[in-house]
Design a protein around this motif. Structure first.
Motif: not given
Length: 411
Positions: A179-180, A182, A249, A255, A259, A283-284
């Motif tokens: 989660n850290r 991209v 992601p 996140s 974004t 990212t998400v």
């Protein structure tokens, strides 16, 4: 050299070195590459990037070329061959531990990075690092700290990983570490590979940010992300249910903040939708990312009230899905505040849409608008222009239903 004598081994090695030098003599050229542009934009935004790709796809070569193009010294660390203490620091006992404590000494490569003040830290083979090493990397990636050492702002972090199916003794990334980053899927373009093997590779360049657009870009990014999360609060944090998905992601407050930064950078740089799509979905995740992209499209739609105020001069979107959304918005505005003048204006606008675009786009809005008519409203002449389109669409629907029913009976 005397006739009949063989060349020495040293001279043959010199010839081999000359041949190797010729093979390494390549050039670069500016070439559109959405993968490379997305990577460069994320690096410019100072966000950690993780490149996913099969072995031999060119991830390491891309990072080497990126560092050279941006004039950043490259430091490569193979995460899987290090111990957790290599990232958290080794304890060094001083003269008086009770008074001074026990400092955590950083590794030599971290000291060199700090001395340089700038550079590209490349964490390779991340998916083969065991969970204990991944846990030690959390502080490095998020806080930029290694032991007692703080990395300067000029250090960018990029990592690379192979999918677990193709990684030697691979592990899924832990959710906190995943989660850290991209996440960018790295695939080869055969034209780029062929041209590169011929001696010319694409060149990475920093995005050209327009100084005049910075406040506007930040405002746009905040409105886009906050608008979506206000309408879809369940997207704020959604931890995937499967182990594999958790290693990629997924949406969280962290996140979404990343974004927002990427949307602002892409807007200020004038990046294409394809580049923005790679960054947002990386990212998400795909689902929330696509919802955000759809929300961005709606932000560019014309105001329904402005369209109703001047239907003859209305500037409708060219893209079919956006035009359909704009017409649906006009009908919804009439439904919210119905009166005869607005109803007539909406019909005039549908006629304009019919004359300037695909006819099928007006069928649903016209059908819905017709249901809003009140008893004392005369049928406008504009309906005559649309009646044929609606009738044709209905006949096509009935024909499609008959074909489907026949096919079902035949089975």
């Amino acid at each position: 050299m005397p006739t009949g004598t063989l060349p020495s081994d040293d001279s043959q090695l010199a010839v081999a070195d000359a041949l190797m030098a010729l093979l390494r003599d390549t050039t670069t050229e500016p070439r559109p590459d959405i993968q490379l542009e997305a990577l460069t934009l994320a690096v410019a935004a100072d966000l950690p990037v993780l490149l996913w790709g099969e072995p031999g796809i060119g991830k390491t070569a891309a990072l080497t070329q990126l560092a050279a193009s941006l004039d950043l010294p490259l430091t490569t660390v193979i995460a899987s061959v290090h111990e957790p203490s290599d990232f958290s620091g080794l304890p060094i006992v001083g003269d008086d531990p009770a008074e001074q404590g026990v400092p955590m000494a950083p590794p030599d490569w971290a000291v060199r990075l700090v001395r340089a003040g700038r550079g590209l830290l490349f964490l390779d083979e991340l998916s083969t690092a065991p969970p204990a090493v991944q846990a030690a990397l959390l502080r490095l990636v998020l806080e930029r700290r290694i032991g007692a050492l703080q990395l300067p702002p000029g250090i960018r972090i990029v990592a690379a990983a192979n999918p677990r199916s193709s990684a030697a003794d691979g592990w899924e990334l832990s959710p906190p570490l995943a989660n850290r980053f991209v996440h960018l899927r790295w695939a080869h373009d055969h034209e780029v590979v062929v041209r590169g093997l011929a001696g010319t590779w694409p060149r990475a360049t920093l995005p050209r940010l327009d100084p005049g657009k910075l406040p506007e870009a930040v405002d746009f990014a905040r409105r886009a992300v906050c608008g979506l999360l206000s309408a879809r609060p369940t997207l704020v944090h959604r931890l995937p249910t499967t182990e594999t998905s958790r290693g990629g992601p997924w949406p969280s407050p962290r996140s979404w903040d990343m974004t927002l930064n990427l949307v602002a950078f892409a807007t200020a740089a004038g990046s294409s939708r394809d580049v923005l799509s790679l960054l947002v979905r990386g990212t998400v995740g795909d689902g929330p990312g696509l919802e955000l992209l759809a929300s961005l499209d709606r932000m560019d739609l014309p105001d329904p009230e402005e369209l109703l105020a001047d239907p003859a001069g209305a500037d409708l979107p060219e893209r079919g899905d956006l035009r359909q959304a704009a017409l649906d918005g006009v009908v919804a505005a009439v439904r919210t505040r119905p009166d005869r003048e607005r109803w007539d204006a909406a019909w005039a606008l549908l006629v304009r849409a019919l004359e300037t675009g695909a006819p099928d786009l007006v069928v649903v809005p016209a059908t819905t608008l017709a249901t809003l008519r009140q008893e004392d409203w005369d049928v406008p002449a504009a309906i005559e222009h649309l009646a044929g389109v609606v009738s044709l669409s209905r006949r096509a629907d009935r024909a499609a239903d008959r074909v489907a029913a026949t096919a079902k009976a035949d089975r």
